[in-house]
Every structure is written in C-alpha cells, then in structure tokens.
Design an enzyme around this catalytic site. Structure first.
Site, short mmCIF file in Angstrom:
data_model
loop_
_atom_site.label_atom_id
_atom_site.label_comp_id
_atom_site.label_asym_id
_atom_site.label_seq_id
_atom_site.Cartn_x
_atom_site.Cartn_y
_atom_site.Cartn_z
N HIS A 1 -7.61 13.06 0.10
CA HIS A 1 -8.69 12.07 0.27
C HIS A 1 -8.38 10.78 -0.51
CE1 HIS A 1 -13.21 11.63 1.34
NE2 HIS A 1 -12.63 10.44 1.27
N ARG B 1 -13.73 12.19 8.27
CA ARG B 1 -14.32 13.22 7.40
C ARG B 1 -13.82 14.57 7.88
NH1 ARG B 1 -15.04 9.99 4.07
NH2 ARG B 1 -17.01 9.21 3.21
P1 NDP Z 1 -18.07 1.48 10.44
O1 NDP Z 1 -19.52 1.82 10.38
O2 NDP Z 1 -17.65 0.07 10.18
O3 NDP Z 1 -17.50 1.87 11.87
C1 NDP Z 1 -17.81 3.06 12.50
C2 NDP Z 1 -17.18 3.04 13.90
O4 NDP Z 1 -17.38 4.33 14.51
C3 NDP Z 1 -17.83 2.01 14.81
O5 NDP Z 1 -16.86 1.41 15.64
C4 NDP Z 1 -18.79 2.86 15.64
O6 NDP Z 1 -19.06 2.34 16.94
C5 NDP Z 1 -17.99 4.13 15.78
N1 NDP Z 1 -18.87 5.26 16.10
C6 NDP Z 1 -19.92 5.73 15.39
N2 NDP Z 1 -20.51 6.76 16.04
C7 NDP Z 1 -19.82 6.93 17.18
C8 NDP Z 1 -19.94 7.80 18.29
N3 NDP Z 1 -20.91 8.71 18.35
N4 NDP Z 1 -19.07 7.69 19.30
C9 NDP Z 1 -18.08 6.74 19.28
N5 NDP Z 1 -17.91 5.87 18.25
C10 NDP Z 1 -18.76 5.97 17.23
O7 NDP Z 1 -17.35 2.48 9.45
P2 NDP Z 1 -15.98 2.23 8.65
O8 NDP Z 1 -14.95 1.80 9.63
O9 NDP Z 1 -16.21 1.38 7.46
O10 NDP Z 1 -15.68 3.71 8.11
C11 NDP Z 1 -15.51 4.78 8.99
C12 NDP Z 1 -15.38 6.07 8.22
O11 NDP Z 1 -14.11 6.15 7.59
C13 NDP Z 1 -16.37 6.27 7.06
O12 NDP Z 1 -17.63 6.67 7.53
C14 NDP Z 1 -15.69 7.35 6.27
O13 NDP Z 1 -16.06 8.61 6.77
C15 NDP Z 1 -14.21 7.11 6.55
N6 NDP Z 1 -13.51 6.60 5.36
C16 NDP Z 1 -12.56 7.41 4.80
C17 NDP Z 1 -11.85 6.99 3.71
C18 NDP Z 1 -10.76 7.84 3.15
O14 NDP Z 1 -10.21 7.49 2.10
N7 NDP Z 1 -10.38 8.91 3.82
C19 NDP Z 1 -12.11 5.69 3.08
C20 NDP Z 1 -13.10 4.90 3.77
C21 NDP Z 1 -13.77 5.36 4.87
P3 NDP Z 1 -19.79 0.90 17.14
O15 NDP Z 1 -18.76 -0.13 16.73
O16 NDP Z 1 -20.06 0.88 18.59
O17 NDP Z 1 -21.00 0.91 16.26
C1 OXD Z 2 -15.25 6.39 1.66
C2 OXD Z 2 -14.30 7.39 1.23
O1 OXD Z 2 -16.11 6.71 2.48
O2 OXD Z 2 -13.63 7.19 0.20
O3 OXD Z 2 -15.14 5.24 1.21
O4 OXD Z 2 -14.14 8.42 1.90
#
Ligand code: NDP
Ligand code: OXD
Length: 307
Positions: A270, A222
């Site tokens: 995005h 983000r």
């Molecule tokens: P998940 O919830 O599957 O994974 C989140 C990961 O981040 C986990 O490994 C989690 O750790 C880790 N995490 C969360 N908080 C912390 C912290 N404080 N310190 C260290 N690690 C942390 O999310 P997704 O992988 O599905 O998606 C991640 C993000 O990608 C979304 O929230 C979105 O913002 C972004 N996104 C962007 C897109 C785009 O087109 N640009 C499309 C899709 C997603 P743990 O495994 O230990 O819980």
């Molecule tokens: C998502 C994104 O969170 O598109 O899926 O950013």
C-alpha cells in the site's frame, strides 16, 4: 478552537509539525487526547474508530488524510450534516501515475521473471512485449494521471468511469457495455476506482474471465475491489497472466496468504502513492479558514455516490 488528528494507525508527528509551521499557535490535538471536545472544529481522519466522530459536538468538517474515503463512509455512526472532504494533491496523482507506469513496464519487460532468475543465477534473456493497450478503471485524479502517463509512453489507453468523459488521446467508456469494450484485448487492466457499494468486488470472476491471455491486472484502488480467490483461479487459467497488487482486503497482508508466494503476483505494501503531510497541512489550514468564514471545505465528497 482546535484541529483533531484522529489517525490511530498513523504517526501524526510530521502533520502536527507542518501545521505548527503553517499556522503557529493552532491548537492541534492528537486522538485519543481530545481534551475539551467542544473546541474541535476540524477532524483529520484515517481509519478512525467507528462512532468516535459523534463525540465532537461542534465539528464543522471531516477531512480524509488520503484520497480514498471508504474508511470514513464505512462508519455507520458518522455525525449528520458535517461535510466530508478528501485529500487532493497533484503530487499524489503524479506518484500514482509513476507507480502504474512502473507496474506496466515491469510486466512488459518481464522484470519479475528476471528477479526470480537472479535468485537462481539463471541467464535467460527473452523478448519483451510490445507497448499494447491499457484499460484504466476510474478516471478521477489518480486514474487520469496514470492514463495520461501511459499514453505518453506509447500505450493505447482506454478509460472507464461512471459518468461520460472526454480526454484527448484516450478512448473513454462508461456502463457495462463500455466496460466490455474496454476490456476487449486490453493488455493491462488497472483499477483506480474508489471503494463504494457499486465497485466492491468488481475485479471478480466475470471481469477476470474477460481479460486477455497474457494480460496483467494492476490493483492500486482498494483490496475489496478484488475477489482474491477468483484471481488465484484466473491466474491458473492464464487470464490474466500476472497481477501487480498494492492493496488487499486485509492489510497488512497476512503472512500465510497465498499471494505472497504466487509466482505471477507482485506485491507492494500500500505504497502506490503516499500522502504528503505538508500538503495535507495546507489543506487543513485552508479548510479551517473556509469553515470559519461560513464556506464549505474544498474537495467535498458525495456521501450518496460514496466518493
Ligand atoms: P476520484 O474520486 O477523483 O475518481 C474516482 C473515479 O472513479 C472517477 O472517474 C469516477 O467516475 C470513477 N467511478 C466511481 N464509481 C464508479 C463506478 N461505479 N463505475 C465506474 N467508475 C466509477 O478518486 P481518485 O482518483 O482521487 O482516487 C481513486 C482511488 O484510488 C481512491 O478512492 C483510493 O481507493 C485509491 N488510492 C490508492 C492509493 C494507494 O496508495 N494505493 C493512493 C491514493 C488513492 P466519474 O469521473 O464519472 O465520477
Ligand atoms: C489513499 C491511500 O486513499 O493512501 O490516499 O490509499
């Protein structure tokens, strides 16, 4: 009973059509034409107006149209006790992994520089960088898929997460100390974290100063993970040497933003991974069946952790 598509900034026609194909006769409403609000059981949301979910007295589940839920949890007036779920899809993770690989290989092979050279008809070949090391911040659905693809093409891959992970072929870290170890000598730092109070601004001065000279920052998490002014200063200092950005604090990125013309920044609007409306429709229907039989939706979000 009905489903509400509460996504003012998005075209809902593909999702509505996919729902009609999957569940003929399903009552689908598109905000702001809510009709009888007491009929709405499930709301599918993207950037909903804050407070608008409070108007749905019999809501049983809130679904995010994307993987991220910061757009939902940022609403201080969410209805209490209604479960929040997010979109989880192997296709979304695969597309993100491809995006990250594209960014990493483009840096390695100097593609942004060749695109610039083409504009000036300049023939100037240069050696490319060795495969190197990548640190992936966030080892969830997105981060793990990206980490595995990078490892498959020969990078040494490190991952960083909140809780401890173990994955074959990856070196995994947690905590501040682990972050420091992961950053040491990394050629690519890739942010695929969710936006939470704990992760907001973490791509700031302290982290950027620890990036290796010549390295690349990729942010597809983000925009608010990144301190934009700190990045401009860090690029001037050559650590990192380049940034590949898909997400921004303000979207669309304003026309006068300095990122647009910065020679070391590559911008995509995005699009790292795009939600497939047909896959969302399948999850909406599954969610409806679950809540109607008294179960919780799948892919639940933990509002305390913020993801
Ligand atoms: P998940 O919830 O599957 O994974 C989140 C990961 O981040 C986990 O490994 C989690 O750790 C880790 N995490 C969360 N908080 C912390 C912290 N404080 N310190 C260290 N690690 C942390 O999310 P997704 O992988 O599905 O998606 C991640 C993000 O990608 C979304 O929230 C979105 O913002 C972004 N996104 C962007 C897109 C785009 O087109 N640009 C499309 C899709 C997603 P743990 O495994 O230990 O819980
Ligand atoms: C998502 C994104 O969170 O598109 O899926 O950013």
């Amino acid at each position: 009973m009905a489903v509400l598509l509460l996504m003012p900034s998005r075209d809902t026609s593909d999702l509505a059509a996919a729902l009609a194909r999957l569940e003929p006769g399903l009552d689908v409403r598109v905000w702001p034409k809510v009709g009888d609000a007491a009929a709405i059981e499930v709301a599918v949301c993207w950037s909903h107006p804050p407070g608008s979910l409070l108007d749905l007295p019999r809501l049983r589940a809130i679904l995010s149209y994307g993987a991220g839920v910061d757009h939902l949890l940022g609403d201080p007036r969410l209805p209490e006790g209604v479960p929040i779920a997010r979109f989880v899809d192997p296709g979304l993770a695969r597309d993100m992994a491809e995006y990250v690989l594209t960014a990493v290989l483009a840096h390695r092979r100097g593609i942004p520089r060749y695109l610039e050279q083409q504009r000036t008809r300049t023939w100037d070949p240069h050696p490319y960088r060795p495969a190197g090391t990548a640190l992936v911040l966030g080892l969830g659905r997105m981060g793990l898929a990206a980490a595995r693809l990078l490892a498959a093409v020969g990078l040494e891959v490190r991952g960083w997460s909140r809780t401890p992970h173990e994955h074959e072929g990856l070196t995994c870290f947690t905590s501040e100390d682990g972050l420091a170890q992961g950053l040491a000598g990394a050629d690519h730092v890739i942010c695929l974290l969710p936006l939470t109070p704990a992760t907001e601004g973490m791509l700031g001065r302290s982290l950027l100063a620890r990036m290796a000279p010549g390295s690349q920052l990729v942010n597809a998490g983000r925009g608010r993970h990144l301190d934009e002014q700190a990045l401009l200063e860090a690029l001037d200092a050559g650590r990192p040497a380049a940034a590949w950005l898909d997400v921004f604090a303000d979207e669309p990125l304003p026309g006068d933003h300095p990122f647009w013309t910065h020679p070391a920044i590559t911008i995509t609007p995005h699009v790292a991974s795009l939600t497939d409306p047909a896959a969302v429709a399948a999850q909406v229907v599954e969610c409806l069946h679950r809540v109607r039989s008294g179960e919780l939706p799948g892919n639940l979000v933990d509002p305390v952790q913020g993801y």
